[in-house]
Scaffold this motif. Structure first.
Motif, PDB file in Angstrom:
ATOM      1  N   GLU A  78      28.793  33.112  37.069  1.00  0.00           N
ATOM      2  CA  GLU A  78      29.510  34.370  36.772  1.00  0.00           C
ATOM      3  C   GLU A  78      29.765  35.175  38.045  1.00  0.00           C
ATOM      4  O   GLU A  78      30.828  35.792  38.199  1.00  0.00           O
ATOM      5  CB  GLU A  78      28.710  35.211  35.781  1.00  0.00           C
ATOM      6  N   ILE A  79      28.800  35.168  38.955  1.00  0.00           N
ATOM      7  CA  ILE A  79      28.965  35.927  40.195  1.00  0.00           C
ATOM      8  C   ILE A  79      29.939  35.206  41.128  1.00  0.00           C
ATOM      9  O   ILE A  79      30.743  35.839  41.821  1.00  0.00           O
ATOM     10  CB  ILE A  79      27.598  36.173  40.857  1.00  0.00           C
ATOM     11  N   PHE A  80      29.889  33.881  41.155  1.00  0.00           N
ATOM     12  CA  PHE A  80      30.895  33.100  41.885  1.00  0.00           C
ATOM     13  C   PHE A  80      32.296  33.503  41.437  1.00  0.00           C
ATOM     14  O   PHE A  80      33.199  33.726  42.256  1.00  0.00           O
ATOM     15  CB  PHE A  80      30.645  31.617  41.634  1.00  0.00           C
ATOM     16  N   GLU A  81      32.477  33.627  40.137  1.00  0.00           N
ATOM     17  CA  GLU A  81      33.792  33.981  39.591  1.00  0.00           C
ATOM     18  C   GLU A  81      34.201  35.392  40.004  1.00  0.00           C
ATOM     19  O   GLU A  81      35.373  35.651  40.294  1.00  0.00           O
ATOM     20  CB  GLU A  81      33.759  33.812  38.068  1.00  0.00           C
ATOM     21  N   GLU A  82      33.242  36.319  40.059  1.00  0.00           N
ATOM     22  CA  GLU A  82      33.529  37.664  40.556  1.00  0.00           C
ATOM     23  C   GLU A  82      33.980  37.623  42.016  1.00  0.00           C
ATOM     24  O   GLU A  82      34.889  38.354  42.425  1.00  0.00           O
ATOM     25  CB  GLU A  82      32.294  38.552  40.445  1.00  0.00           C
ATOM     26  N   ASN A  83      33.330  36.780  42.807  1.00  0.00           N
ATOM     27  CA  ASN A  83      33.665  36.689  44.226  1.00  0.00           C
ATOM     28  C   ASN A  83      35.076  36.134  44.433  1.00  0.00           C
ATOM     29  O   ASN A  83      35.789  36.549  45.351  1.00  0.00           O
ATOM     30  CB  ASN A  83      32.639  35.819  44.957  1.00  0.00           C
ATOM     31  N   VAL A  84      35.474  35.183  43.601  1.00  0.00           N
ATOM     32  CA  VAL A  84      36.847  34.680  43.665  1.00  0.00           C
ATOM     33  C   VAL A  84      37.827  35.824  43.431  1.00  0.00           C
ATOM     34  O   VAL A  84      38.800  36.007  44.175  1.00  0.00           O
ATOM     35  CB  VAL A  84      37.074  33.554  42.631  1.00  0.00           C
ATOM     36  N   ALA A  85      37.562  36.630  42.390  1.00  0.00           N
ATOM     37  CA  ALA A  85      38.441  37.760  42.075  1.00  0.00           C
ATOM     38  C   ALA A  85      38.488  38.752  43.232  1.00  0.00           C
ATOM     39  O   ALA A  85      39.552  39.301  43.557  1.00  0.00           O
ATOM     40  CB  ALA A  85      37.971  38.450  40.797  1.00  0.00           C
ATOM     41  N   GLY A  86      37.357  38.977  43.882  1.00  0.00           N
ATOM     42  CA  GLY A  86      37.313  39.920  44.996  1.00  0.00           C
ATOM     43  C   GLY A  86      38.130  39.454  46.187  1.00  0.00           C
ATOM     44  O   GLY A  86      38.832  40.261  46.834  1.00  0.00           O
ATOM     45  N   LEU A  87      38.067  38.156  46.502  1.00  0.00           N
ATOM     46  CA  LEU A  87      38.856  37.634  47.616  1.00  0.00           C
ATOM     47  C   LEU A  87      40.344  37.652  47.284  1.00  0.00           C
ATOM     48  O   LEU A  87      41.187  37.975  48.137  1.00  0.00           O
ATOM     49  CB  LEU A  87      38.422  36.214  47.967  1.00  0.00           C
ATOM     50  N   ARG A  88      40.672  37.286  46.053  1.00  0.00           N
ATOM     51  CA  ARG A  88      42.079  37.335  45.653  1.00  0.00           C
ATOM     52  C   ARG A  88      42.641  38.752  45.781  1.00  0.00           C
ATOM     53  O   ARG A  88      43.771  38.947  46.236  1.00  0.00           O
ATOM     54  CB  ARG A  88      42.218  36.822  44.214  1.00  0.00           C
ATOM     55  N   GLN A  89      41.838  39.716  45.397  1.00  0.00           N
ATOM     56  CA  GLN A  89      42.290  41.105  45.498  1.00  0.00           C
ATOM     57  C   GLN A  89      42.501  41.507  46.946  1.00  0.00           C
ATOM     58  O   GLN A  89      43.467  42.205  47.277  1.00  0.00           O
ATOM     59  CB  GLN A  89      41.279  42.028  44.827  1.00  0.00           C
ATOM     60  N   ALA A  90      41.604  41.074  47.834  1.00  0.00           N
ATOM     61  CA  ALA A  90      41.733  41.427  49.257  1.00  0.00           C
ATOM     62  C   ALA A  90      43.026  40.861  49.845  1.00  0.00           C
ATOM     63  O   ALA A  90      43.729  41.540  50.608  1.00  0.00           O
ATOM     64  CB  ALA A  90      40.518  40.913  50.032  1.00  0.00           C
ATOM     65  N   PHE A  91      43.349  39.616  49.512  1.00  0.00           N
ATOM     66  CA  PHE A  91      44.601  39.029  50.004  1.00  0.00           C
ATOM     67  C   PHE A  91      45.809  39.737  49.398  1.00  0.00           C
ATOM     68  O   PHE A  91      46.801  39.988  50.082  1.00  0.00           O
ATOM     69  CB  PHE A  91      44.645  37.540  49.700  1.00  0.00           C
ATOM     70  N   ALA A  92      45.712  40.039  48.107  1.00  0.00           N
ATOM     71  CA  ALA A  92      46.840  40.718  47.447  1.00  0.00           C
ATOM     72  C   ALA A  92      47.091  42.087  48.066  1.00  0.00           C
ATOM     73  O   ALA A  92      48.255  42.481  48.282  1.00  0.00           O
ATOM     74  CB  ALA A  92      46.563  40.853  45.950  1.00  0.00           C
ATOM     75  N   GLU A  93      46.023  42.823  48.371  1.00  0.00           N
ATOM     76  CA  GLU A  93      46.175  44.132  48.989  1.00  0.00           C
ATOM     77  C   GLU A  93      46.809  44.032  50.376  1.00  0.00           C
ATOM     78  O   GLU A  93      47.483  44.954  50.835  1.00  0.00           O
ATOM     79  CB  GLU A  93      44.816  44.829  49.083  1.00  0.00           C
ATOM     80  N   ALA A  94      46.582  42.888  51.044  1.00  0.00           N
ATOM     81  CA  ALA A  94      47.182  42.670  52.361  1.00  0.00           C
ATOM     82  C   ALA A  94      48.626  42.206  52.244  1.00  0.00           C
ATOM     83  O   ALA A  94      49.332  42.096  53.261  1.00  0.00           O
ATOM     84  CB  ALA A  94      46.369  41.641  53.140  1.00  0.00           C
ATOM     85  N   GLY A  95      49.071  41.913  51.012  1.00  0.00           N
ATOM     86  CA  GLY A  95      50.457  41.524  50.798  1.00  0.00           C
ATOM     87  C   GLY A  95      50.779  40.111  51.212  1.00  0.00           C
ATOM     88  O   GLY A  95      51.927  39.812  51.573  1.00  0.00           O
ATOM     89  N   VAL A  96      49.784  39.206  51.166  1.00  0.00           N
ATOM     90  CA  VAL A  96      50.026  37.824  51.568  1.00  0.00           C
ATOM     91  C   VAL A  96      49.719  36.870  50.414  1.00  0.00           C
ATOM     92  O   VAL A  96      48.950  37.194  49.501  1.00  0.00           O
ATOM     93  CB  VAL A  96      49.173  37.422  52.786  1.00  0.00           C
ATOM     94  N   THR A  97      50.337  35.704  50.491  1.00  0.00           N
ATOM     95  CA  THR A  97      50.039  34.625  49.553  1.00  0.00           C
ATOM     96  C   THR A  97      48.972  33.740  50.176  1.00  0.00           C
ATOM     97  O   THR A  97      49.132  33.290  51.321  1.00  0.00           O
ATOM     98  CB  THR A  97      51.300  33.788  49.265  1.00  0.00           C
ATOM     99  N   ALA A  98      47.892  33.502  49.459  1.00  0.00           N
ATOM    100  CA  ALA A  98      46.798  32.707  50.007  1.00  0.00           C
ATOM    101  C   ALA A  98      46.203  31.825  48.923  1.00  0.00           C
ATOM    102  O   ALA A  98      45.920  32.288  47.817  1.00  0.00           O
ATOM    103  CB  ALA A  98      45.712  33.599  50.603  1.00  0.00           C
ATOM    104  N   GLY A  99      46.036  30.558  49.250  1.00  0.00           N
ATOM    105  CA  GLY A  99      45.332  29.641  48.364  1.00  0.00           C
ATOM    106  C   GLY A  99      43.875  29.577  48.756  1.00  0.00           C
ATOM    107  O   GLY A  99      43.536  29.520  49.942  1.00  0.00           O
ATOM    108  N   ILE A 100      42.989  29.616  47.770  1.00  0.00           N
ATOM    109  CA  ILE A 100      41.545  29.574  48.020  1.00  0.00           C
ATOM    110  C   ILE A 100      41.026  28.182  47.712  1.00  0.00           C
ATOM    111  O   ILE A 100      41.239  27.653  46.613  1.00  0.00           O
ATOM    112  CB  ILE A 100      40.807  30.619  47.168  1.00  0.00           C
ATOM    113  N   LEU A 101      40.347  27.579  48.686  1.00  0.00           N
ATOM    114  CA  LEU A 101      39.669  26.307  48.497  1.00  0.00           C
ATOM    115  C   LEU A 101      38.172  26.535  48.678  1.00  0.00           C
ATOM    116  O   LEU A 101      37.730  26.888  49.775  1.00  0.00           O
ATOM    117  CB  LEU A 101      40.144  25.255  49.507  1.00  0.00           C
ATOM    118  N   PHE A 102      37.388  26.350  47.630  1.00  0.00           N
ATOM    119  CA  PHE A 102      35.937  26.498  47.739  1.00  0.00           C
ATOM    120  C   PHE A 102      35.384  25.354  48.579  1.00  0.00           C
ATOM    121  O   PHE A 102      35.596  24.181  48.283  1.00  0.00           O
ATOM    122  CB  PHE A 102      35.318  26.487  46.337  1.00  0.00           C
ATOM    123  N   ALA A 103      34.652  25.692  49.649  1.00  0.00           N
ATOM    124  CA  ALA A 103      34.062  24.683  50.530  1.00  0.00           C
ATOM    125  C   ALA A 103      32.857  24.054  49.838  1.00  0.00           C
ATOM    126  O   ALA A 103      31.771  24.630  49.802  1.00  0.00           O
ATOM    127  CB  ALA A 103      33.658  25.309  51.857  1.00  0.00           C
TER     128      ALA A 103
END
Length: 453
Positions: free
Chosen positions: A45-70
């Motif tokens: 559940e916390i992993f999923e929250e972290n995904v949402a947080g990173l997506r929001q950070a990229f969106a606020e920067a106005g860029v398109t970004a794909g996330i690949l979990f290492a």
């Protein structure tokens, strides 16, 4: 020996973790007793929250970004399952990781394959499933093209290039090799699709990562001029930091830190930046970094139609797991050495900071109930192997009361690169298990299962 008063380096705690430790101690104790020590608790559940947080950070920067979990950051299957459900990709470096990602529901086009000089079997699997392959050398590029030709499929490629700041890295193409590789991609366009560029970077400098990303944008533009029109991706890698402790506390620790605070006067030269930026803060700083004058990295990428890929491991696992140990023995040396040695069932291999010749610094918690003593109980924590160097925590911890055999210790925030990176069946011991917990809406007890089942 005069006692050294331990410095308290209190770990930050996610509200879900606080709830589990405050309201569900009996469950955690039962799991530890039933499944063995150490036990890793993983929290998707916390992993999923972290995904949402990173997506929001990229969106606020106005860029398109794909996330690949290492994937290398943790072997637990539950995180891959969560990534698949959220439409997040996975970064892998070998065939077993690739198979695990596919089995977890992540489609091949969302899987990145990194690592130097990958073998032909991994190439074949990657080509078959349409993965994005980061190529490290001209010889690998030629082999991948041959594999794609035999399969009758297209090899999707990033060229991993050395940055100006890390010209001596063992990873990636030199400037001359990159020039030749772009030409080869154009020549082999029937079998190879050059999608962009990636790089390997040590450390957590946002300015250095932004500068490297800007270099890759220029490489994309150059590749397009030379005929590789699909070069539109810049993979900025991982290296997004995690904040484990309050920054002010971390600064105070660094000012006071000295060998006498550790068992045997151990001296460490380097630590992870436990009190640094959070991952979303780092993303915002990277994207806002000025390049080519006044424009931001994000603005330049948008102007040239470049999209980013990021490969966070630790950053997506921030607070998404912790590790429980059972105390096996306490050797009270306070009268002679000024501190005790607490031996736990398990080893330091299950808390992997020693891999980097360092110590995992956030204070462990003494979970078992008991009254707080008038003075702290100073102790380091040792593993139960025959190795002199098997210290789970070299630093002397100030526990709130004397530690006793049978007590439980909790190491917080261990999901990222800690709980399984270095584990081995040393002494023929079984590898520790992982219990997947979900708190849900909090109305009832947490649900749990063993990972992989």
């Amino acid at each position: 020996m005069a006692a050294v008063r331990p410095f308290a380096l209190t770990a930050l705690r996610h509200p879900t973790v606080s709830t589990l430790l405050a309201d569900h101690r009996v469950l955690l104790a039962d799991l530890l007793d039933g499944l063995g020590s150490p036990l890793h608790v993983v929290l998707p559940e916390i992993f999923e929250e972290n995904v949402a947080g990173l997506r929001q950070a990229f969106a606020e920067a106005g860029v398109t970004a794909g996330i690949l979990f290492a994937k290398k950051a943790n072997k637990a299957d539950c995180y891959v399952t969560s990534a698949a459900a959220l439409g997040v990709g996975v970064d892998v470096a070998g065939a077993p990781e690739l198979v695990k990602a596919l089995a977890g529901g992540v489609p091949g086009h969302r899987i990145g394959v990194s690592g130097p000089e990958k073998d032909d079997a991994l190439h074949a699997l990657a080509v078959q499933h349409g993965c994005l392959v980061a190529v490290d050398s001209l010889s690998e590029l030629r082999r991948l093209a041959a594999t794609a030709r035999l399969a009758g499929r297209e090899g999707r490629v990033l060229l991993r290039s050395r940055t100006a700041g890390q010209a001596g890295s063992r990873f990636g193409l030199s400037a001359a090799e990159r020039e030749a590789a772009v030409g080869l991609c154009v020549e082999l366009a029937d079998h190879i699709s050059l999608r962009g560029f990636s790089f390997h970077l040590n450390g957590y400098s946002t300015a250095e990562r932004a500068t490297a990303a800007n270099e890759m944008i220029e490489h994309c533009l150059d590749a397009r001029r030379r005929g590789a029109t699909s070069a539109e991706v810049v993979d900025i890698g991982g290296g997004l930091p995690v904040r484990y402790v309050d920054p002010r506390l971390w600064d105070a620790f660094l000012e006071q830190n000295e060998p006498s605070h550790y068992h045997g006067g151990k001296s460490f030269k380097d630590f992870y930046p436990y009190g640094g930026q959070s991952a979303p803060q780092a993303v915002r700083a990277i994207m806002a970094h000025p390049v080519d004058g006044a424009q931001s990295l994000a603005a330049k990428a948008g102007r040239h139609g470049v999209r980013f890929v990021v490969e966070p491991g630790r950053a997506l696992l921030d607070q998404a797991g912790f590790t429980l140990y059972r105390v096996q023995q306490v050797d009270d040396r306070r009268d002679t050495d000024g501190y005790a040695i607490v031996t736990v069932a398990g080893s330091s291999f299950s808390l992997s900071e020693q891999w980097f010749n360092s110590d995992y610094l956030p204070d462990p918690l003494l979970l078992s109930a008991g009254p707080v003593a008038d003075e702290v109980f100073p102790a380091c924590v040792a593993g139960s192997t025959c190795l002199e160097s098997d210290l789970v925590t070299w630093r002397k911890i100030g526990f709130p009361r004397p530690v006793r055999r049978g007590d439980h210790l909790v190491y917080l925030n261990t999901a990222g690169y800690q709980m399984d990176s270095n584990e081995s069946p040393f002494h023929d011991a079984a590898l520790p298990l992982k219990a997947v917990l979900r708190l849900g809406d909090g109305a009832g007890p947490p649900s749990w299962r063993l990972d992989g089942i």
